[in-house]
Write an enzyme that holds these catalytic residues in place. Sequence first.
Site, PDB file in Angstrom:
ATOM      1  N   SER A 119     -87.987 107.401  77.240  1.00  0.00           N
ATOM      2  CA  SER A 119     -87.513 108.156  78.382  1.00  0.00           C
ATOM      3  C   SER A 119     -86.400 107.458  79.167  1.00  0.00           C
ATOM      4  O   SER A 119     -85.347 107.197  78.623  1.00  0.00           O
ATOM      5  CB  SER A 119     -88.708 108.477  79.278  1.00  0.00           C
ATOM      6  N   HIS A 120     -86.703 107.104  80.419  1.00  0.00           N
ATOM      7  CA  HIS A 120     -85.661 106.552  81.299  1.00  0.00           C
ATOM      8  C   HIS A 120     -85.474 105.048  81.109  1.00  0.00           C
ATOM      9  O   HIS A 120     -84.664 104.445  81.791  1.00  0.00           O
ATOM     10  CB  HIS A 120     -86.024 106.846  82.755  1.00  0.00           C
ATOM     11  N   ASP A 283     -82.237 112.214  82.265  1.00  0.00           N
ATOM     12  CA  ASP A 283     -82.623 110.902  81.738  1.00  0.00           C
ATOM     13  C   ASP A 283     -82.540 110.880  80.208  1.00  0.00           C
ATOM     14  O   ASP A 283     -82.069 111.832  79.586  1.00  0.00           O
ATOM     15  CB  ASP A 283     -84.023 110.511  82.239  1.00  0.00           C
ATOM     16  N   ASP A 285     -84.531 111.276  77.650  1.00  0.00           N
ATOM     17  CA  ASP A 285     -85.100 112.339  76.821  1.00  0.00           C
ATOM     18  C   ASP A 285     -84.975 113.727  77.433  1.00  0.00           C
ATOM     19  O   ASP A 285     -85.579 114.685  76.949  1.00  0.00           O
ATOM     20  CB  ASP A 285     -86.570 112.030  76.492  1.00  0.00           C
ATOM     21  N   ASP A 287     -85.937 115.141  80.316  1.00  0.00           N
ATOM     22  CA  ASP A 287     -86.929 115.843  81.134  1.00  0.00           C
ATOM     23  C   ASP A 287     -86.735 115.609  82.639  1.00  0.00           C
ATOM     24  O   ASP A 287     -87.324 116.320  83.444  1.00  0.00           O
ATOM     25  CB  ASP A 287     -88.368 115.531  80.688  1.00  0.00           C
ATOM     26  N   ARG A 288     -85.907 114.637  83.016  1.00  0.00           N
ATOM     27  CA  ARG A 288     -85.675 114.416  84.463  1.00  0.00           C
ATOM     28  C   ARG A 288     -84.318 114.966  84.878  1.00  0.00           C
ATOM     29  O   ARG A 288     -83.415 115.093  84.050  1.00  0.00           O
ATOM     30  CB  ARG A 288     -85.664 112.924  84.772  1.00  0.00           C
ATOM     31  N   LYS A 382     -91.695 118.519  82.009  1.00  0.00           N
ATOM     32  CA  LYS A 382     -90.635 118.678  82.985  1.00  0.00           C
ATOM     33  C   LYS A 382     -89.341 118.923  82.227  1.00  0.00           C
ATOM     34  O   LYS A 382     -89.227 118.557  81.063  1.00  0.00           O
ATOM     35  CB  LYS A 382     -90.540 117.462  83.905  1.00  0.00           C
TER      36      LYS A 382
HETATM   37  C1  VG1 Z   1     -92.977 107.331  85.955  1.00  0.00           C
HETATM   38  C2  VG1 Z   1     -92.952 108.326  87.100  1.00  0.00           C
HETATM   39  C3  VG1 Z   1     -93.844 109.506  86.775  1.00  0.00           C
HETATM   40  C4  VG1 Z   1     -93.397 110.140  85.442  1.00  0.00           C
HETATM   41  C5  VG1 Z   1     -93.389 109.081  84.360  1.00  0.00           C
HETATM   42  C6  VG1 Z   1     -92.863 109.595  83.035  1.00  0.00           C
HETATM   43  O1  VG1 Z   1     -94.277 106.815  85.796  1.00  0.00           O
HETATM   44  O2  VG1 Z   1     -93.354 107.714  88.297  1.00  0.00           O
HETATM   45  O3  VG1 Z   1     -93.775 110.436  87.830  1.00  0.00           O
HETATM   46  O4  VG1 Z   1     -94.261 111.181  85.082  1.00  0.00           O
HETATM   47  O5  VG1 Z   1     -92.570 107.980  84.756  1.00  0.00           O
HETATM   48  O6  VG1 Z   1     -91.570 110.117  83.158  1.00  0.00           O
HETATM   49  P1  VG1 Z   1     -94.732 105.396  86.375  1.00  0.00           P
HETATM   50  O7  VG1 Z   1     -96.120 105.207  85.910  1.00  0.00           O
HETATM   51  O8  VG1 Z   1     -93.749 104.375  85.847  1.00  0.00           O
HETATM   52  O9  VG1 Z   1     -94.607 105.501  87.865  1.00  0.00           O
HETATM   53  V1  VG1 Z   1     -90.532 110.087  81.832  1.00  0.00           V
HETATM   54  O10 VG1 Z   1     -89.168 110.817  82.264  1.00  0.00           O
HETATM   55  O11 VG1 Z   1     -90.595 108.550  81.451  1.00  0.00           O
HETATM   56  O12 VG1 Z   1     -91.356 110.883  80.563  1.00  0.00           O
HETATM   57 CO    CO Z   2     -88.051 111.293  80.622  1.00  0.00          CO
END
Ligand code: VG1
Ligand code: CO
Length: 549
Positions: A119-120, A283, A285, A287-288, A382
């Site tokens: 992801s990010h 981001d 992938d 979804d953000r 998302k």
């Molecule tokens: C973070 C965010 C959470 C989100 C998750 C996955 O998790 O706070 O709201 O759902 O990333 O997003 P954490 O545990 O690091 O706070 V993504 O875009 O990585 O699928």
């Molecule tokens: Co993501």
Amino acid sequence: MFSTEFTQLTVKLNSPFTDQKPGTSGLRKSTLQFEETHYLESFIESILCSLPGVRGGVLVVGGDGRYGNKRAIDIIIRMAAAHGIQKVITTVDGILSTPAASNLIRINKAIGGIILSASHNPGGLEGDFGVKLNGSNGGPASESLTDEIYNYSKNLKEYKIIKCQSNNSFSLGKYKLASMIVEIIDGIDDYLDLMKRIFDFDLISSYINNDFPIVFDALNAVTGPYAKRLFVDHLGATAETVRNGIPLEDFGGLHPDPNLTYAKDLADLLLKGNLFSFGAACDGDGDRNMILGRGCFVNPSDSLAILAANYDCVPGYAKGLSGVARSMPTSSAVDVVAKHLGINCFETPTGWKFFGNLLDANQITLCGEESFGTGSDHVREKDGLWAVLFWLQILASKKKSVSEIMKNHWLFFGRHYYSRHDYESIPTEVANSLYSRLSNMLPTLIDESFAGRTIKNADDFSYTDPVDSSITLNQGLRILLDDGSRVLVRLSGTGTQGATLRVYFESFVPSDGDITQDPQLALDPLIKSIDSLAEISKRTGMSAPTVIT
Ligand code: VG1
Ligand code: CO
């Protein structure tokens, strides 16, 4: 793609890996860790032995294009064939955004999907890799399934795979591997068809091409090809609209986390320049989403509230919202909108998997998180580009600027000042001892004064799922104040280096109060008080957070 000669192997492991516990969203580790012999295969074996319906089922596979994406897809295909999957659906070049994967799972009635993405988190050899598993509803696997996979992995002795020549070319077509079909499709068409059914593309197109210039930053990640097709081919915007639009294995060195720190170039274009009326980024992938207007940044918690308040601008939601939900740390801005609309608002733990049951049971239509995630019942993830289209649809319908939309929202509903401070890469022991110290203090804090207010309640958030009654404990420390303000503290479940401490601040000002302050100033008393109570700067040695949203 594959030679017709193959052998089925059972590979024995000397010892299982004991660290394959999925976090907030899938298993995330350094790329190098995933390169270790048998590491990826072990986790995939645990998935294929735990996911219901594998034999004879359809599986969707794809990823965000980061280093390791194609190698992983190749391995998954060969392991899927060895486990009796009937068909794997993947995409040209293996490029598939998380929301598009969710849609493919749903429309193909698949047993689930495996999304290769951290992801990010940054990518490349020195970055991170990740494996996310989604179930047959298209959403992230439930906690109970990921626990089962983790338990399985701890005792794994062997894995099954098909050995054969493969040329690793991911071009359109149907191929055969043993008795399994591999179908390589365009990963973008179905997703854009879905968007067309929700939004009024003609209205958006005429608006953005008439003196409302927009810019989108794909941060060299998965949304580039989607955004080009969407904004340029379908909505008629100029080719320059999409920046950093080619997915690169290391994201060109960018950190594909759309916030004011890591998407600074885009933020500067909107906050300091006057070339564009609207800017957005997604981001790694897809979804953000981050939304910017000329001279203004839309806090994701406000974004969710504004989408909910303006649902009737969007043809796909014109019939109304069944309810809304937000993660616990997300501000209560959407709660007041829900109250105004007369619909339910649910508060869930962090992570999209907790929205799945509510969406499946039709109890909510829209949901979101403060971490730049917004979505609806159109998929079970998302969805970054969906949120961008939702905003463009509101702007085109109201014919107002982003800052006017926000100001009018606050003038009607009041403003929830909100900020999140992230302290990244803290030594794990430091973060754990800070967290457990604060956690132990909670019962003693009730009725104490804090930031000029009184602490009404202090606890560790737990959640009972309204649909299946499952209980999830220890989801974040909450300090709830008598004027409705909140300070929350969590440890991240997606980071891979040391620990990341997240501190969230919220304070409400009614519509006749001062709604024009800088959030950092409005929240300053809360920020100072939690620093002294939890000894954040003292214990981490950091004088300021790494990222402020
Ligand atoms: C973070 C965010 C959470 C989100 C998750 C996955 O998790 O706070 O709201 O759902 O990333 O997003 P954490 O545990 O690091 O706070 V993504 O875009 O990585 O699928
Ligand atoms: Co993501």
